[in-house]
Write an enzyme that holds these catalytic residues in place. Sequence first.
Site, PDB file in Angstrom:
ATOM      1  N   CYS A 121       0.812  -1.223   0.000  1.00 57.24           N
ATOM      2  CA  CYS A 121       0.000   0.000   0.000  1.00 57.24           C
ATOM      3  C   CYS A 121       0.845   1.273   0.000  1.00 57.24           C
ATOM      4  CB  CYS A 121      -0.952   0.006   1.189  1.00 57.24           C
ATOM      5  SG  CYS A 121      -2.118  -1.373   1.183  1.00 57.24           S
ATOM      6  N   HIS A 258      -3.440   7.446   1.939  1.00 60.61           N
ATOM      7  CA  HIS A 258      -3.805   6.111   1.468  1.00 60.61           C
ATOM      8  C   HIS A 258      -5.218   5.822   1.955  1.00 60.61           C
ATOM      9  CE1 HIS A 258      -4.047   1.902   0.799  1.00 60.61           C
ATOM     10  NE2 HIS A 258      -3.782   1.547   2.034  1.00 60.61           N
ATOM     11  N   ASN A 288     -10.069  -0.045  -0.448  1.00 55.64           N
ATOM     12  CA  ASN A 288      -8.608   0.005  -0.376  1.00 55.64           C
ATOM     13  C   ASN A 288      -8.038  -0.589  -1.659  1.00 55.64           C
ATOM     14  OD1 ASN A 288      -5.878  -0.341   0.146  1.00 55.64           O
ATOM     15  ND2 ASN A 288      -6.166  -1.132   2.212  1.00 55.64           N
TER      16      ASN A 288
END
Length: 331
Positions: A121, A258, A288
């Site tokens: 990520c 993020h 996500n």
Amino acid sequence: MKNAGQSSIRRAVPVGIGHYLPSRVVPNSEFEAKVDTTDEWIKSRSGIERRHFAADDEATSDLGINAAKAALKDAGLTPDDIDAVIVATSTPDLTFPSVATMIQSGLGMTRGFAFDVQAVCAGFIYALSTANAYIVSGQASRVLVIGAETFSRIMDWDDRTTSVLFGDGAGALILEAQDAEGTSEDRGVLAVDLHSDGQYRDLLYVDGGVSRTQSTGVLKMEGREVFRHAVEKLAQTAHTALARANLSADDVTWVVPHQANLRIITRTAQKMGVEMDRVIVTVQDHGNTSAASIPLALSTGVAEGKIKKGDLLVAEAIGGGLAWGSAVLRW
């Protein structure tokens, strides 16, 4: 025109942004028939309302190619204007070659160089930092930085705590070398801050791989521990990067975090001392998307008219590794 004796430095300045989302939209309600969960439970825990899943014949490189084309159009550039392609991904089409070379080919680009970066990520921040280094050092003049993921391929569909969190997508940013004064008022990447600590690798990982299991595997996560590390480490890295640029949270126009979890985003903003009306939030629509998360949020923020030329942005992310980092850039 500079006066005699004045020096300039190279900055990596954003000149184009674009994104691509698969056509299939998956609302939370789809999961109610598969696992023990509800739309309300997912929203309350994560802030996610829907996400996009790639079609069966759609690979990570396909998503990246579409995002790259959008960024090139936005910049008014052609593939021949690009010196390098750096792709952040944890879900490559194949073990090798890199997704970046596949995107390079898909764009009809036969010059320059292309490679992948793997920091889960946090991958886009790592890729952005790498692109910045190539530009500042003079090794490249224009770099196409892409975050692209098909996390729907590595989900454990029996795990209600993880399967509902992730989505697929891609975002692309073009950075161009431009002369600047060397101050915090410059446009472009002003500072980066990167970290990793492998002792926490068991908090977030995929239980398969070429060398260890010869299989793809599925995602495993200790959600509570990841949450704790995320809030602490994200706020800290953002402050560090701002300090390196001789700036503070008060100078920030937009935080572009993020998009993992709305509660993490909110808590991190609080620790940074930034109001939520200065935070770009897309997690409700995308879920996500790992390394695609920040460029997707950037592109959405620009498309919605929020992010404007001259705005000061802080992007921060944390992912498996653990790996985390931040970047300060003036749009």
